[in-house]
Motif scaffolding. Sequence first.
Motif, PDB file in Angstrom:
ATOM      1  N   TYR A  80       0.486   5.376   0.920  1.00 50.74           N
ATOM      2  CA  TYR A  80      -0.332   6.415   1.520  1.00 50.74           C
ATOM      3  C   TYR A  80       0.430   7.735   1.463  1.00 50.74           C
ATOM      4  O   TYR A  80       1.660   7.754   1.358  1.00 50.74           O
ATOM      5  CB  TYR A  80      -0.631   6.106   2.995  1.00 50.74           C
ATOM      6  N   LEU A 106       4.050   7.275   2.710  1.00 54.44           N
ATOM      7  CA  LEU A 106       4.190   6.070   3.528  1.00 54.44           C
ATOM      8  C   LEU A 106       3.870   4.837   2.700  1.00 54.44           C
ATOM      9  O   LEU A 106       2.933   4.839   1.906  1.00 54.44           O
ATOM     10  CB  LEU A 106       3.232   6.131   4.718  1.00 54.44           C
ATOM     11  N   TYR A 132       0.845  -1.192   0.000  1.00 60.75           N
ATOM     12  CA  TYR A 132       0.000   0.000   0.000  1.00 60.75           C
ATOM     13  C   TYR A 132       0.882   1.244   0.000  1.00 60.75           C
ATOM     14  O   TYR A 132       1.912   1.284   0.668  1.00 60.75           O
ATOM     15  CB  TYR A 132      -0.869   0.052   1.260  1.00 60.75           C
ATOM     16  N   PHE A 155      -5.074   7.127   1.585  1.00 59.85           N
ATOM     17  CA  PHE A 155      -4.782   6.012   0.685  1.00 59.85           C
ATOM     18  C   PHE A 155      -4.481   6.514  -0.728  1.00 59.85           C
ATOM     19  O   PHE A 155      -5.158   7.397  -1.255  1.00 59.85           O
ATOM     20  CB  PHE A 155      -6.000   5.088   0.661  1.00 59.85           C
ATOM     21  N   SER A 203      -7.530   3.945  -6.797  1.00 58.28           N
ATOM     22  CA  SER A 203      -8.534   5.005  -6.726  1.00 58.28           C
ATOM     23  C   SER A 203      -8.079   6.218  -5.927  1.00 58.28           C
ATOM     24  O   SER A 203      -8.678   7.282  -6.029  1.00 58.28           O
ATOM     25  CB  SER A 203      -9.829   4.451  -6.128  1.00 58.28           C
ATOM     26  N   ASP A 230      -6.112  -1.551  -6.721  1.00 59.02           N
ATOM     27  CA  ASP A 230      -6.961  -0.393  -6.430  1.00 59.02           C
ATOM     28  C   ASP A 230      -6.092   0.843  -6.483  1.00 59.02           C
ATOM     29  O   ASP A 230      -5.223   1.014  -5.637  1.00 59.02           O
ATOM     30  CB  ASP A 230      -7.605  -0.553  -5.044  1.00 59.02           C
ATOM     31  N   GLN A 256       0.715  11.457   3.634  1.00 57.86           N
ATOM     32  CA  GLN A 256       0.320  12.140   4.862  1.00 57.86           C
ATOM     33  C   GLN A 256       0.798  13.581   4.815  1.00 57.86           C
ATOM     34  O   GLN A 256       2.003  13.838   4.827  1.00 57.86           O
ATOM     35  CB  GLN A 256       0.894  11.428   6.095  1.00 57.86           C
ATOM     36  N   TYR A 280      -3.066   0.384  -3.936  1.00 52.85           N
ATOM     37  CA  TYR A 280      -2.875  -0.931  -3.318  1.00 52.85           C
ATOM     38  C   TYR A 280      -2.499  -1.944  -4.388  1.00 52.85           C
ATOM     39  O   TYR A 280      -3.127  -2.012  -5.445  1.00 52.85           O
ATOM     40  CB  TYR A 280      -4.183  -1.325  -2.627  1.00 52.85           C
ATOM     41  N   GLN A 290      -2.288  15.901   9.311  1.00 46.03           N
ATOM     42  CA  GLN A 290      -3.407  15.075   8.855  1.00 46.03           C
ATOM     43  C   GLN A 290      -3.090  13.598   9.035  1.00 46.03           C
ATOM     44  O   GLN A 290      -1.932  13.210   9.171  1.00 46.03           O
ATOM     45  CB  GLN A 290      -3.675  15.338   7.368  1.00 46.03           C
ATOM     46  N   GLY A 291      -4.132  12.779   9.012  1.00 48.40           N
ATOM     47  CA  GLY A 291      -3.911  11.352   8.952  1.00 48.40           C
ATOM     48  C   GLY A 291      -3.516  10.944   7.540  1.00 48.40           C
ATOM     49  O   GLY A 291      -3.735  11.686   6.585  1.00 48.40           O
ATOM     50  N   PRO A 292      -2.930   9.771   7.390  1.00 47.60           N
ATOM     51  CA  PRO A 292      -2.556   9.309   6.045  1.00 47.60           C
ATOM     52  C   PRO A 292      -3.781   9.146   5.146  1.00 47.60           C
ATOM     53  O   PRO A 292      -4.877   8.861   5.621  1.00 47.60           O
ATOM     54  CB  PRO A 292      -1.899   7.953   6.315  1.00 47.60           C
ATOM     55  N   GLN A 339      -1.348  -4.158   8.725  1.00 44.60           N
ATOM     56  CA  GLN A 339      -0.405  -3.534   7.799  1.00 44.60           C
ATOM     57  C   GLN A 339       0.816  -3.072   8.578  1.00 44.60           C
ATOM     58  O   GLN A 339       0.701  -2.506   9.660  1.00 44.60           O
ATOM     59  CB  GLN A 339      -1.061  -2.355   7.078  1.00 44.60           C
TER      60      GLN A 339
END
Lengths: 110, 115
Positions: free
Chosen positions: B35, B91, B33, B45, B58, B56, B37, B48, B41-43, B104
């Motif tokens: 990500y 990340l 995966y 997506f 998206s 994915d 960040q 994948y 903020q939070g990570p 993960q």
Amino acid sequence: KNEVEQSPQNLTAQEGEFITINCSYSVGISALHWLQQHPGGGIVSLFMLSSGKKKHGRLIATINIQEKHSSLHITASHPRDSAVYICAATPRSNTDKLIFGTGTRLQVFP
Amino acid sequence: GAGVSQTPSNKVTEKGKYVELRCDPISGHTALYWYRQSLGQGPEFLIYFQGTGAADDSGLPNDRFFAVRPEGSVSTLKIQRTERGDSAVYLCASSLGLAEADTQYFGPGTRLTVL
């Protein structure tokens, strides 16, 4: 509105205090994750749960599926627990990804 | 054993340049995966992989972003014509890929700064 919300955003505590961080989510989930992120970016997975409660050392995670709510508890907090704690959901509609909350910054003072 | 590694740890580049960020997952992990960040903020997506294929993508913000995993192990995230808004920590995480919601394992991240 974020699909995963955490509170509080910031939390300070004295060493030894019991700490609770809350997470609410609005999507159907396969699993709920609690992660710890230290300064410098490293993320460590603490828990993955889909029901009930899990315990590891001084950390306890609970989840209430009906209420779409999870909590992370830290007993006998210590300065080394200072970090950002992130709640993340694996949505049932798309198990490929995690949806993250914005994190709770915890500082524990001696 | 070795965890997820990412290189470089820091990358400073100028607006308009091309960058590549590398992720070395845990050996045997089929799922990978990416990500992003941003500060405070939070990570979020991005993409994948299951094996060699992007299952994915998206979360990729636009066509300047592309990622590959040609042999099902190391992955490279490629950003063309970088913009200042691309500055973030990128990340990478990997998991066994066997269950619907695996744990993960995250790498230390690459901090990208676009000047």
